[in-house]
Scaffold this motif. Structure first.
Motif, PDB file in Angstrom:
ATOM      1  N   VAL A 227      41.901  19.296  43.165  1.00  0.00           N
ATOM      2  CA  VAL A 227      41.706  20.703  43.516  1.00  0.00           C
ATOM      3  C   VAL A 227      41.900  20.908  45.016  1.00  0.00           C
ATOM      4  N   THR A 231      45.138  22.920  46.960  1.00  0.00           N
ATOM      5  CA  THR A 231      44.799  24.087  47.771  1.00  0.00           C
ATOM      6  C   THR A 231      45.306  23.922  49.191  1.00  0.00           C
ATOM      7  N   VAL A 238      39.133  25.555  50.527  1.00  0.00           N
ATOM      8  CA  VAL A 238      38.300  25.421  49.326  1.00  0.00           C
ATOM      9  C   VAL A 238      36.865  25.772  49.691  1.00  0.00           C
ATOM     10  N   THR A 351      40.805  28.555  47.232  1.00  0.00           N
ATOM     11  CA  THR A 351      40.153  28.220  45.960  1.00  0.00           C
ATOM     12  C   THR A 351      38.650  28.377  46.113  1.00  0.00           C
ATOM     13  N   LEU A 353      35.494  26.988  44.214  1.00  0.00           N
ATOM     14  CA  LEU A 353      35.217  25.900  43.269  1.00  0.00           C
ATOM     15  C   LEU A 353      33.729  25.834  42.964  1.00  0.00           C
ATOM     16  N   GLU A 386      42.214  31.196  43.642  1.00  0.00           N
ATOM     17  CA  GLU A 386      42.040  30.378  42.445  1.00  0.00           C
ATOM     18  C   GLU A 386      40.554  30.124  42.243  1.00  0.00           C
ATOM     19  N   ASP A 388      37.913  27.727  40.114  1.00  0.00           N
ATOM     20  CA  ASP A 388      37.811  26.520  39.286  1.00  0.00           C
ATOM     21  C   ASP A 388      36.348  26.142  39.094  1.00  0.00           C
TER      22      ASP A 388
END
Length: 452
Positions: A227, A231, A238, A351, A353, A386, A388
């Protein structure tokens, strides 16, 4: 007659409060805040159905807010008994409760200055002074030692895994033995110890956070690395909303493994949470409560740049260079992570997360369910990043692990009560216990009383 009543954590995964009563004495097991859905949060402001002054003692299984966060309100409203907890739980609770009081005061002040609260003025449920006063009521209890509680009850704590200091509570009272799971951790977790078995109990009160789910298998370190790397390749950051106690330290462990494998070599890692920094320091103080060697403990504690002050946090947000930012709170319900989300969530390069359970009504749950905008500080923020989830990094036992812990009892109990889970999860676990173990299982309703 011994009576059990769930004043919270019944039909929901927050606000755990389970009351044992006998002979005019009352012992409360856990004393948590309701979180998530607005109708649940409003319960924090409603008076308890019993007077706090009538409670003789509190047994605290661990320090997370949904188990400990109502304690300062309980003390402010008249509780004068002792709070029994493990040494590490006492230390972690001091940190969490002070932070909770501080954030509530700060959020109320921010709402008043910005004018987005419906309440005039906005007030905190409690403040930092209430939290500091609450710490004075703690009585530390070593793991594995039996101690006397008011009314002749006897308490024994055993390791539950989950987070530093977390325990199951084995209470013998009035000829009955009642086992409370608290929150159970994972088996084989690289940081925390396995949940210890309890061999005998007449009644069991078990959590069901993941009562209807099994964590996906997979290499957590590898998935986390993948991940981050994809990114960074697109020039993004992230942002990891993480519970300051438990999850942040697990993340640092996996990031350390990635670094030692030669990955993420030029990627800055920030731990932007004063409480998470303090919790990481507590790993050194309570080495018997986790698996890490002193050498590994020191290594993971040095993997990130720690940010304590607000100016440092703002500098992280202002930087557009790729990086990893770990910040509380874990469900994006408050804390510094909200300021990071306001800046980074709208950009598709980045992202967000998540790394654990997201309760209904939280921003974390909304984002995982595909919400394209979230409300922060009265403002709607678009979500184009994104999103996740590393669910296998959860500190909660899944359905199979809950059944594994229950299978450690030598004999079936007279009854098992399934709490601390959303309705579907609790009911799924009830059905499975009935099918696989043949035990008499019940999902209590809020304030429903049972004679044991």
């Amino acid at each position: 007659m011994l009576t059990l009543t769930s004043l919270g954590g019944a039909g929901t995964v927050t606000g755990s409060k389970h009351l044992l009563s006998h002979g005019g004495k009352r012992i409360l097991i856990d004393c948590g805040l309701f979180q998530g859905l607005k109708n649940l949060r409003e319960l924090n402001w409603a008076p308890l159905p019993i007077k706090p002054s009538s409670i003789d003692a509190v047994v605290l299984t661990h320090a997370h807010l949904d188990h400990s966060g109502y304690l300062p309100k309980l003390v402010r409203d008249g509780f004068r008994g002792r709070i029994f907890a493990t040494d590490a739980t006492r230390d972690v609770a001091e940190m969490i409760l002070k932070d909770s009081g501080y954030l509530q005061e700060k959020d109320a002040d921010y709402a008043n200055r910005k004018g987005f609260s419906k309440h005039k003025p906005a007030l905190p449920l409690y403040g930092i002074h209430d939290a500091e006063r609450t710490v004075e009521f703690f009585s530390p209890v070593p793991f594995g030692e039996s101690v006397q509680l008011p009314g002749g009850a006897v308490l024994t704590f055993r390791h539950a895994g989950h987070i530093l200091g977390a325990a199951t509570a084995d209470i013998e009272w009035a000829g009955r033995r009642v086992a409370f799971s608290g929150d159970l951790g994972r088996y084989g977790d690289p940081v925390m110890l396995d949940p210890e078995p309890i061999l005998e109990a007449d009644y069991i009160v078990v959590e069901s956070t993941y009562g209807n789910r099994v964590h996906e298998p997979g290499d957590t370190t590898e998935l986390l690395g993948a991940v981050i790397e994809r990114t960074v390749q697109r020039g993004g950051t992230v942002v990891i909303p993480a519970f300051a106690v438990g999850r942040a330290q697990s993340l640092l462990y996996h990031l350390w493994k990635l670094k030692t494998a030669g990955r993420l070599s030029n990627i800055p890692i920030y731990l932007d949470s004063p409480m998470a920094i303090d919790a990481t320091d507590l790993l050194h103080a309570h080495r018997a409560d986790h698996r890490l060697t002193p050498e590994v403990c020191g290594a993971i504690c040095g993997i990130a740049t720690y940010t304590r002050d607000v100016e440092g946090s703002k500098a992280i947000t202002a930087s557009r260079y790729p990086k990893v930012v770990i910040s509380a709170s874990g469900m994006a319900t408050g804390g510094r992570v909200l300021h990071h989300l306001k800046v980074f969530a709208p950009d598709q390069k980045n992202t967000v997360l998540f790394s654990g359970f997201q309760a209904a009504g939280t921003r974390g749950r909304a984002m995982l369910q595909g919400a394209r905008e979230i409300k922060i500080h009265g403002e709607w923020i678009p979500v184009r990043a994104e999103v996740d989830d590393l669910a296998m990094l959860s500190a909660h036992a899944d359905a199979n692990e809950l059944m594994r812990w229950l299978s450690g009892f030598r004999h079936g109990p007279s009854r098992i009560f399934i709490v601390h889970g959303e309705p579907e999860a609790a009911e799924a676990l009830r059905v499975r216990i009935d099918k696989d173990l043949g035990w008499n299982a019940t999902v209590p309703r809020q304030d429903q009383a049972f004679d044991l």
